[in-house]
Each structure stands twice: as structure tokens, then as C-alpha cells.
Design an enzyme around this catalytic site. Sequence first.
Site, mmCIF file in Angstrom:
data_model
loop_
_atom_site.group_PDB
_atom_site.id
_atom_site.type_symbol
_atom_site.label_atom_id
_atom_site.label_comp_id
_atom_site.label_asym_id
_atom_site.label_seq_id
_atom_site.Cartn_x
_atom_site.Cartn_y
_atom_site.Cartn_z
ATOM 1 N NE ARG A 236 -1.697 4.922 12.434
ATOM 2 C CZ ARG A 236 -1.635 4.465 11.168
ATOM 3 N NH1 ARG A 236 -0.451 4.299 10.596
ATOM 4 N NH2 ARG A 236 -2.738 4.203 10.509
ATOM 5 C CG HIS B 227 7.080 2.153 10.596
ATOM 6 N ND1 HIS B 227 6.456 1.308 9.704
ATOM 7 C CD2 HIS B 227 7.931 1.399 11.313
ATOM 8 C CE1 HIS B 227 6.913 0.087 9.904
ATOM 9 N NE2 HIS B 227 7.811 0.121 10.863
ATOM 10 C CB ALA C 8 0.164 -4.052 6.781
ATOM 11 C CG ASN D 42 -1.956 -1.146 1.110
ATOM 12 O OD1 ASN D 42 -2.598 -1.354 0.086
ATOM 13 N ND2 ASN D 42 -2.047 -1.922 2.176
HETATM 14 C C1 DQA Z 1 3.348 2.344 8.035
HETATM 15 C C2 DQA Z 1 2.605 1.983 9.318
HETATM 16 C C3 DQA Z 1 1.929 0.624 9.190
HETATM 17 O O1 DQA Z 1 1.242 0.307 10.391
HETATM 18 C C4 DQA Z 1 0.919 0.636 8.062
HETATM 19 O O2 DQA Z 1 0.350 -0.634 7.908
HETATM 20 C C5 DQA Z 1 1.481 1.162 6.780
HETATM 21 C C6 DQA Z 1 2.416 2.287 6.822
HETATM 22 C C7 DQA Z 1 3.951 3.753 8.090
HETATM 23 O O3 DQA Z 1 4.817 4.035 7.272
HETATM 24 O O4 DQA Z 1 3.569 4.562 8.937
HETATM 25 O O5 DQA Z 1 1.114 0.706 5.709
HETATM 26 O O6 DQA Z 1 4.410 1.426 7.848
#
Ligand code: DQA
Length: 159
Positions: free
Chosen positions: A106, A99, A76, A10
Site C-alpha cells: 500500500r 494486518h 495506524a 478504527n
Molecule cells: C491495518 C493497516 C493499517 O495501515 C491501517 O492503518 C489500519 C488497518 C490492517 O489491518 O490492514 O487501520 O492495520
Amino acid sequence: MKLMVIQGPNLNMLGVREQHIYGPAKLEHIHAQMKEFADQNSAEIEFFQSNLEGEIVDRIQECYGEIDGIIINAAAYTHTSIAIRDAISAVGIPTIEVHISNINRREDFRKENMIAPVCTSSIVGFGPFGYHLAMIGVIRVVSEVQAAQQEQASQQEEA
Ligand code: DQA
């Protein structure tokens, strides 16, 4: 110095997905800035994004013997993937985890982190600027490793 940037599921949707969390910057823009910084520091850099866990494992394995430092945002999979953790551990390459959001502030499931214990360092919550911090960090760490290897080699030559 050869660097590899690995982006998990993603992250190809940056600029579209949840902008209030991840901001407006697209992945291509982040990568262009990283490439510029790599060039300024005479480092080679490659980028890889995948939504598939096995492809990420394959890519980490391919770094063995080829790549000096890894920057990874496992997205993720950070919270679930023992396979990615084991791959990082197996290749033994200095790895900085990024991240964009602060995963510690969160949902509870994001506090679970499979990757961090096998990484040199984790950078969280700085937005896309975290990738720049990771570049500074990985270049520093790899330089130190290379300097130590050269020192060891010259000591062996003398002996
Ligand atoms: C992420 C944080 C993860 O929990 C999430 O699933 C993501 C992005 C971040 O860059 O903050 O896809 O890795």
C-alpha cells in the site's frame, strides 16, 4: 492458556470502513470466530479495542504475569508508535501482529513498521482469515514455551 486480542484505532469500524480494502466482516464477527477456535483449543481469550494509544499501552502492561500470548493489530499506530513497541518489548509475552490488508503493498508510510521487530511473527494481507492464522500461531508458540518451562522445572526437581 490465556490469550489477549488487542485491536487498534478504527478497527471498530470494520464492516463500514473501506470495504474494498478490509472486507465486509465486522469486528464482533471476527472475535466470535476467534472465541470459537479458542474454546476448541481449551484457551481462554479476551478482546480489547481502543482508538487511544495510551489505553493500548496500559492494556499490554496489564498482560504482564496474566496473559500467555497476545494477538495485536495496532492499526495506524503500527506505523508510528514507539510506545506500543516498547510495551510489547517490556512485557516479553509472545505476540503475533496481524494486518488485514497487505501493508507492504500500500502507501509508503504503511511500510514503516514500529511493531514488527518486537513481535514473534507478522501476518499480513490474508483479510480477516489472518486472525485465524494468528490463533494457530500463538497457540503453537505458547504451547512450546510452556513445554520448555515444564521441562526446565522437572530438570530442576531432579537436580
Ligand atoms: C491495518 C493497516 C493499517 O495501515 C491501517 O492503518 C489500519 C488497518 C490492517 O489491518 O490492514 O487501520 O492495520
